[in-house]
Enzyme design. Structure first.
Site, mmCIF file in Angstrom:
data_model
loop_
_atom_site.group_PDB
_atom_site.id
_atom_site.type_symbol
_atom_site.label_atom_id
_atom_site.label_comp_id
_atom_site.label_asym_id
_atom_site.label_seq_id
_atom_site.Cartn_x
_atom_site.Cartn_y
_atom_site.Cartn_z
ATOM 1 N N GLU B 291 1.198 -1.216 0.060
ATOM 2 C CA GLU B 291 -0.083 -0.248 0.334
ATOM 3 C C GLU B 291 0.854 1.284 0.129
ATOM 4 O OE1 GLU B 291 -3.838 -1.585 2.216
ATOM 5 O OE2 GLU B 291 -2.555 -0.625 3.665
ATOM 6 N N ASP B 370 -8.654 -9.434 4.155
ATOM 7 C CA ASP B 370 -8.447 -7.874 5.156
ATOM 8 C C ASP B 370 -9.009 -7.648 6.436
ATOM 9 O OD1 ASP B 370 -7.445 -5.648 6.104
ATOM 10 O OD2 ASP B 370 -7.801 -4.502 4.612
ATOM 11 N N GLU B 398 -11.858 -1.499 12.719
ATOM 12 C CA GLU B 398 -12.085 -1.269 11.268
ATOM 13 C C GLU B 398 -13.546 -1.835 10.463
ATOM 14 O OE1 GLU B 398 -9.055 -1.220 8.676
ATOM 15 O OE2 GLU B 398 -9.935 -0.291 6.963
#
Lengths: 723, 723
Positions: B291, B370, B398
């Site tokens: 990323e 993820d 998240e």
């Protein structure tokens, strides 16, 4: 970078449509300027600067001829010979001018200094042609009295929206990091560019008025005054976006209720101080009760109460309030198919027609939703004959490629301005049958157009535009060296001004003007007809090929058939077909496995079609008569529905998306071929942007096609790859 | 707000699971602490503080009995009577302790001071029960040697990610606006809470190491050292996330090539200075080539080269490098169905097995994508027997409601930790057949679990966990008064530590521990068995009803059947079914009018199933055997596909989404009923959050159902309203 003109710009700033070469024809000749006033002085300075560069001479007030060009106010005594002869019998009118050429002298006559300035820039556009042969007296005057750009510039950098909301050309030319930018040379250059295309007003801050920006009205008024001082010599009036809550936020009052006496007094006092500082201040711009901005609803009042409050304060000084009609519920429940955002402006404002003071201008977005690549004309425009209406266009390309894509917008604007709100058999224009033709193909009828409404045709009929609200554009300018990010987006800014002055102009002709001024002004001095080189012709052909049809190209590869809003939420760049589908924003396409589109009919839908007068109320209601390009705006149809074009909806989606992306590739190819014709750095920037446009167009093509193929299951008739 | 314990906290900070009442049983008795060392001192201080509050007494090193509780190191000479008797024949081991009660004396024995501290908190958990009857000697030691929390805290506020990346509990407890927060009392309190649940390591900055944060390694090392000093008395080691590009960014070298001699020297020198400042420094955490973070790929090197570079620098001091396996292409072409992000970690790292130095810990997210609400266990865990692996869990919510939704995560973690990577007939655990049961229902077999791998079962077999990488959680803590935003999210933090120590624990039992410590510690001093009031029982039932099944509730109303990623892009909160469908992020569901899911089979898909050893390579490949809850992770199926449950996929989607939203409503109802049982301000906060959870759950229900109804056209069998 070419040399620069009257205004000394920081080195990397591009001169746009006023490079020094554009003044060669004037600057190499003998000019007389007759008349007093600030703007007549500007005219003299412009000519003097051109002469200093190109070897001509200029006189002011003293006729020691001979002259090639005379720019004179009609009040000048005595008018020199030829100029006196072309003087018309009637008034030329505010900002207007008469242009003629006789006996080897080109004459510009005006009643007001502003007319001289616009006449000068007319001569600049003509170049050598202004000094060839004879020219019958032509009377020019603006179709709209107010030709305005709204800057959505923030003083503070906004945490989400940045320095310029929906700006794609860098920072603001006025503000930086909470303070005035201080680059007044650039502001002056901007004013000059605007005057040269006909713009005569700007607002200097965002319609979303945040905390710091609210103070421009009071303790930071000096910042506004400084801008007004710089723009005044170019005839640009300054307006200010204000918060409706100012009496509370700035004045410490307990209320901003428009009917409260203290509130009225507060606005009166504040406005008096504004005019003390800026005697020619234009007025206020207000976004009220919209997307979180404060407004009269909080006090149980309506928009007429709110707008009239400010209008009353401005009236003694001749100021106006631009009150935006962009009011809707942005917390809509997507599950509720009966609510229709397209209806909102009409529902809010049409009932108020007749209740606004004379100096209220209701500022109406050209379409009923929000600057999509294709919308019908807002029904509000036909609904409020007793209200001054301004039509708002979006020059900044929020939804049309954000100045990364070439998208020359005048063809869209031309369709809007030429649209006849009451159809081809509607009420007549005051000035006869030679009006612009509308998209209905009824060119030549006398029926009133949108431009007429904005220009005041529904007013007292004196034709001076006083009764119209004019044209307003959301600016696409920033501190980018090319002003507009994409160098070719300068043409949209130029064309906005030109269409506000002369809405009947052909977009292709405007493009030619812009090309000639910007890229091809260098003609041999003294030539009666400039000898056009093959290169100039190639350059023109290249730009027409790339720009002329670019709006339709953009439409082809983005949201189809008027359905709108398939952009990424928030940023509004690039595709996300379902991005707004389940949000509170009121912008849905309702695609399912069987069909797509929004049923806005009276028969089975939201009834929005009923907001139009005939014939449009019938045309849009009817599946048979509704224009293809607006089909999905008005109707929910099966994928197999056959368009007037003969194609099905689904095949049309596939075909246009393949075609649009191919057109972007072709535009890039044309640009690459033309490398030698342009300044290398400008060429390189456009080349990079075209790479991005091609990438993004292919992304649009693939996402839209994949989305509808997955939903419909209908294969492409031509067997092309849909991912 | 209840009174506070040893650490004086700013008034509004909640004591979490260590309110003063939790120490009543100890603090009202007579305690002897025997042993030296910093952590033995902490034990003494804790008991002394409790005694000051509750009237007991504590002695250190002098046996002037009688005592109710003896906490002693085995090295203490002489051990007092009963303590000497319960001393085991073999070593208790690092951090371990023996707990027993005989002749009215409760005894905690440990080889190391850390063991005393953990033993003390065990007694705290038991409360009065620790002092009742007799207790056979129980030997406790952690399943994992390293039980670590990663803080994704930024020093500077990041323009997009804020102070804490993916943080939902306010700012950082370490940093604020570019500087240390300076509230060391709060950091100390945090360390105490962590020690009480078994955590022994943290990293103090985000794995995405931005410009300012990079300097923590060098000129801002003092900031890290200050945190280490405060956390040391609670046995918490400090680790630092570092930029792989540090030699360039900080050292001014031309390269960060891991095979460059100057680079190696630079890291050696820097690391030496780190240990000069922090002798017990834990090591580095690195997110490389992921990323946008820099890494060894830029120099043509692989991850083993990169990780070994840092490991070499740390080895002399006993430090470790946590090297994250979260590496994938985040610029994937969504059109390309052959590329599969789920494959990435295995493809990158499995070939490197055996090449990492001993002090490299490869930190592997528990699932292959993820932290979605449902994923299979990562195949990397079975693929690298010669590498120390840490399993990474996400305590911060998240993708599981962002601490606005109740989502008690231990049931998910328990499934992960109990999963047998080689199936029920795989290699045996070193310590016999009484291991935790896996989701395959094979409880009681001796086959190795994920927890065993992380604990080092594949290593030298001494069972001390040295060879495992341990468990790492992404912290959910911020400067919020409740530590975790949602007061009930504290339970996830507590449970993370408990499961890292004892992975076989029942999530319901952990929940009971947390409830008793946090809400119901006040029992009458001296009672042999605390008399549970009806209120306490109601409180417990309420929290079990609301929290116990909340992970499955969340799963029901969000992305179905393991398909993942239907969240709003960027923010990851709330639904957007197609939000990631046409993006470069590699997270797609491929829903069309006929079906949905990702074909990851070897037969017709991406081949991801082949990354698993048998039996999972077969189970997941097979449409018949694949567990329902992972069906759409592994297979693309028609909407009419019948699940093992007997329902079709489409009906399952409808049913679970209606049910999940109803469960959220029911949780709110239960909470409202229990108003009198909780501190009013805590109750009010949770009530507000439950309102939001209900709203959001209904939004999920309606969007997901509408999306699939529009695509499939299949009506709900029960005729419920789908908008």
């Amino acid at each position: 970078m070419p040399r620069r003109g009257l205004v000394t710009l920081p080195d990397p700033v591009h001169p746009a449509w006023l490079p020094p070469e554009a003044f060669r024809a004037i600057g190499s000749r003998r000019t007389l300027v007759l008349g007093d006033g600030l703007l007549a002085g500007t005219v003299y300075d412009e000519v003097a600067d051109a002469c200093a560069r190109h070897g001509g001479r200029v006189r002011r007030g003293a006729e020691d001829g001979p002259h090639d060009l005379v720019l004179a106010l009609t009040t000048a005594e005595p008018l020199p010979g030829v100029a006196g002869e072309v003087r018309p019998g009637s008034a030329i009118g505010a900002e207007g001018y008469v242009l003629a050429r006789r006996d080897g002298v080109t004459v510009v006559l005006a009643d007001e200094p502003a007319g001289l300035l616009y006449g000068l820039f007319h001569v600049v556009r003509l170049g050598e042609r202004a000094f060839a042969g004879e020219r019958q007296a032509e009377h020019h005057r603006p179709a709209m009295r107010r030709r305005m750009l709204d800057h959505w510039d923030n003083v503070d950098i906004h945490p989400v929206m940045g320095q310029v909301e929906r700006g794609y050309a860098g920072g603001s030319i006025f503000w930086r990091d909470g303070a005035p930018r201080g680059d007044l040379a650039r502001v002056r250059a901007y004013g000059r560019l605007l005057a040269a295309c006909g713009v005569n007003a700007i607002s200097v801050n965002n319609v979303n008025v945040h905390a710091t920006e609210a103070h421009l009205l009071t303790d930071r008024l000096g910042d506004v005054s400084a801008l007004a001082d710089v723009l005044r010599p170019y005839g640009i009036g300054v307006h200010l976006s204000v918060s409706f809550a100012s009496p509370v936020v700035l004045g410490g009052l307990a209320t901003a209720d428009p009917l409260d006496e203290d509130v009225r007094k507060w606005w009166a006092g504040v406005t008096e101080r504004v005019y003390d500082a800026i005697p020619d201040f234009g007025g206020y711009v207000v976004k009220a009760d919209s997307e979180g901005q404060p407004g009269p609803f909080a006090y149980g009042r309506d928009h007429a109460d709110g707008a009239n409050l400010l209008a009353e304060a401005l009236a003694p000084y001749g100021g106006v309030v631009h009150w935006r009609a962009f009011v809707y519920n942005h917390r809509q429940d997507w599950r509720d198919r009966s609510t229709d955002r397209a209806r909102a402006a009409y529902d809010h404002f049409a009932p108020l027609d007749g209740r606004f003071r004379d100096n209220v201008i209701l500022q109406v977005k050209h379409g009923p939703v929000d600057f999509q690549v294709r919308e019908p004309v807002s029904p509000v425009i036909a609904a409020m004959p007793a209200t001054r209406l301004a039509v708002e266009l979006q020059v900044t390309q929020e939804y049309t490629g954000q100045q990364r894509h070439v998208c020359y917008l005048p063809p869209m604007w031309r369709e809007v301005l030429g649209f006849r709100p009451w159809g081809p058999d509607g009420p007549s224009r005051p000035d006869g049958p030679d009006g612009p033709s509308g998209p209905d193909g009824s060119g030549g009828t006398a029926a009133v157009t949108v431009a007429d409404v904005a220009g005041g045709a529904l007013g007292d009929g004196d034709g001076d535009g006083d009764d119209g609200g004019g044209l307003v554009g959301v600016s696409n300018v920033g501190d980018d060296p090319y002003w507009t990010g994409h160098p070719l987006a300068q043409a949209n800014l130029y064309a906005f001004g030109r269409l506000a002055w002369a809405p009947e102009m052909d977009p292709a002709a405007i493009l030619d003007e812009w090309i000639d001024l910007t890229f091809a002004p260098a003609t041999a001095s003294g030539d009666a007809e400039p000898a056009e080189t093959a290169e100039t012709e190639r350059l023109r052909r290249t730009l027409h090929a790339i720009m002329g049809g670019s709006w339709r190209t953009y439409e082809r590869y983005t949201a189809p058939l008027g359905v709108g809003f398939m952009v990424r939420p928030g940023r509004h760049y690039g595709p996300d077909v379902d991005g707004y589908e389940y949000t509170p924003w009121g912008t849905y396409h309702f695609a399912d496995r069987d069909g797509v589109g929004v049923d806005r009919t009276r028969a089975t839908g939201t009834g929005f079609t009923g907001q139009y007068p005939p014939p449009w109320s019938q045309v849009y209601e009817s599946l048979d008569q509704c224009p293809d390009e607006l089909l999905l705006f008005f109707h929910h149809v099966p994928y197999g529905h056959v368009l007037h074009s003969g194609s099905t909806v689904i095949q049309h989606i596939y075909d246009t998306h393949f075609a649009g992306a191919e057109e972007a590739v072709e535009a890039r190819r044309r640009w690459e071929e033309a490398a030698g014709l342009f300044d290398p750095s400008l060429h390189a920037r456009v080349e990079r942007l075209l790479d991005e446009q091609v990438r993004c167009a292919e992304e649009w093509r693939d996402q839209v096609n994949a989305y509808f193929f997955r939903k419909s299951g209908v294969p492409d008739l031509r067997g092309r790859r849909i991912p």
